[in-house]
Scaffold this motif. Structure first.
Motif, PDB file in Angstrom:
ATOM      1  N   ALA A   1       1.329  -3.749  -8.284  1.00  0.00           N
ATOM      2  CA  ALA A   1       0.038  -3.254  -8.742  1.00  0.00           C
ATOM      3  C   ALA A   1       0.059  -2.974 -10.241  1.00  0.00           C
ATOM      4  O   ALA A   1       1.133  -2.818 -10.837  1.00  0.00           O
ATOM      5  N   VAL A   2      -1.148  -2.874 -10.830  1.00  0.00           N
ATOM      6  CA  VAL A   2      -1.267  -2.551 -12.258  1.00  0.00           C
ATOM      7  C   VAL A   2      -2.282  -1.445 -12.453  1.00  0.00           C
ATOM      8  O   VAL A   2      -3.234  -1.303 -11.679  1.00  0.00           O
TER       9      VAL A   2
ATOM     10  N   HIS B   1      -5.395   0.160 -10.585  1.00  0.00           N
ATOM     11  CA  HIS B   1      -6.640  -0.556 -10.796  1.00  0.00           C
ATOM     12  C   HIS B   1      -6.719  -1.795  -9.899  1.00  0.00           C
ATOM     13  O   HIS B   1      -7.789  -2.121  -9.370  1.00  0.00           O
ATOM     14  N   ALA B   2      -5.606  -2.483  -9.757  1.00  0.00           N
ATOM     15  CA  ALA B   2      -5.600  -3.718  -8.966  1.00  0.00           C
ATOM     16  C   ALA B   2      -4.216  -3.915  -8.364  1.00  0.00           C
ATOM     17  O   ALA B   2      -3.222  -3.429  -8.909  1.00  0.00           O
ATOM     18  N   TRP B   3      -4.160  -4.657  -7.252  1.00  0.00           N
ATOM     19  CA  TRP B   3      -2.877  -4.877  -6.570  1.00  0.00           C
ATOM     20  C   TRP B   3      -2.872  -6.204  -5.846  1.00  0.00           C
ATOM     21  O   TRP B   3      -3.925  -6.811  -5.588  1.00  0.00           O
TER      22      TRP B   3
ATOM     23  N   GLU C   1      -7.256  -9.859 -12.354  1.00  0.00           N
ATOM     24  CA  GLU C   1      -5.820 -10.023 -12.218  1.00  0.00           C
ATOM     25  C   GLU C   1      -5.457 -10.881 -10.994  1.00  0.00           C
ATOM     26  O   GLU C   1      -6.087 -10.746  -9.951  1.00  0.00           O
ATOM     27  N   GLN C   2      -4.452 -11.706 -11.150  1.00  0.00           N
ATOM     28  CA  GLN C   2      -3.907 -12.497 -10.055  1.00  0.00           C
ATOM     29  C   GLN C   2      -2.433 -12.157  -9.920  1.00  0.00           C
ATOM     30  O   GLN C   2      -1.713 -12.143 -10.912  1.00  0.00           O
ATOM     31  N   PHE C   3      -2.005 -11.894  -8.681  1.00  0.00           N
ATOM     32  CA  PHE C   3      -0.627 -11.478  -8.436  1.00  0.00           C
ATOM     33  C   PHE C   3       0.109 -12.549  -7.637  1.00  0.00           C
ATOM     34  O   PHE C   3      -0.431 -13.081  -6.659  1.00  0.00           O
ATOM     35  N   VAL C   4       1.345 -12.803  -8.024  1.00  0.00           N
ATOM     36  CA  VAL C   4       2.241 -13.648  -7.235  1.00  0.00           C
ATOM     37  C   VAL C   4       3.500 -12.835  -6.980  1.00  0.00           C
ATOM     38  O   VAL C   4       4.273 -12.562  -7.892  1.00  0.00           O
TER      39      VAL C   4
ATOM     40  N   LEU D   1      -4.257 -10.204 -17.043  1.00  0.00           N
ATOM     41  CA  LEU D   1      -4.233  -8.795 -17.438  1.00  0.00           C
ATOM     42  C   LEU D   1      -5.331  -8.519 -18.464  1.00  0.00           C
ATOM     43  O   LEU D   1      -5.553  -9.309 -19.377  1.00  0.00           O
ATOM     44  N   ARG D   2      -5.953  -7.364 -18.342  1.00  0.00           N
ATOM     45  CA  ARG D   2      -7.092  -7.041 -19.196  1.00  0.00           C
ATOM     46  C   ARG D   2      -6.662  -6.466 -20.529  1.00  0.00           C
ATOM     47  O   ARG D   2      -7.467  -6.404 -21.467  1.00  0.00           O
TER      48      ARG D   2
END
Length: 123
Positions: free
Chosen positions: A97-98, A111-113, A2-5, A27-28
């Motif tokens: 986060a997701v 899971h990720a942030w 995941e990549q966050f902006v 997203l997975r």
């Protein structure tokens, strides 16, 4: 991966409002919950809000006391956090986060942030 902006942080006076945005790529699964945490200076992470899978339900932590609202964008992987009536104690880094597939325990397990955006509220 995941990549966050994240965007929308900054300085605001007490009583003001701010809208944070988060766009997530990689997203997975479509079965995903998107949320926001925050971490103030010298404090641990607090759950602010989480939008359940497919945006079917919103969950809120006690930290914002009803002054936060989470929503999803028109596109997949986009979420917003509206913060109203901000107080100096809301000063924190706000982190998008997701989690798969549901909102995590106490709205702080994800899971990720992302890196987070700083929100500073002046008195």
């Amino acid at each position: 991966e995941e990549q966050f902006v994240e965007s929308g942080g900054g300085l605001v006076q007490a009583g003001g409002s701010m809208r944070l945005s988060c766009t997530i790529s990689g997203l997975r699964s479509e079965e995903v919950a998107i949320g926001w945490m925050r971490q103030g200076p010298g404090l641990g992470r607090e759950g602010v809000a989480c939008l359940g899978v497919r945006g079917n339900r919103a969950y809120y932590g006690a930290s914002m006391d009803g002054r936060a609202r989470i929503s999803s964008g028109d596109k997949k992987g986009v979420a917003y956090l509206q913060l109203d009536d901000l107080k100096p104690e809301d000063t924190a880094e706000y982190i998008c986060a997701v989690n798969y597939p549901w909102c995590g325990s106490s709205l702080v397990v994800y899971h990720a942030w992302g890196q987070g955006v700083q929100v500073t509220v002046s008195s």
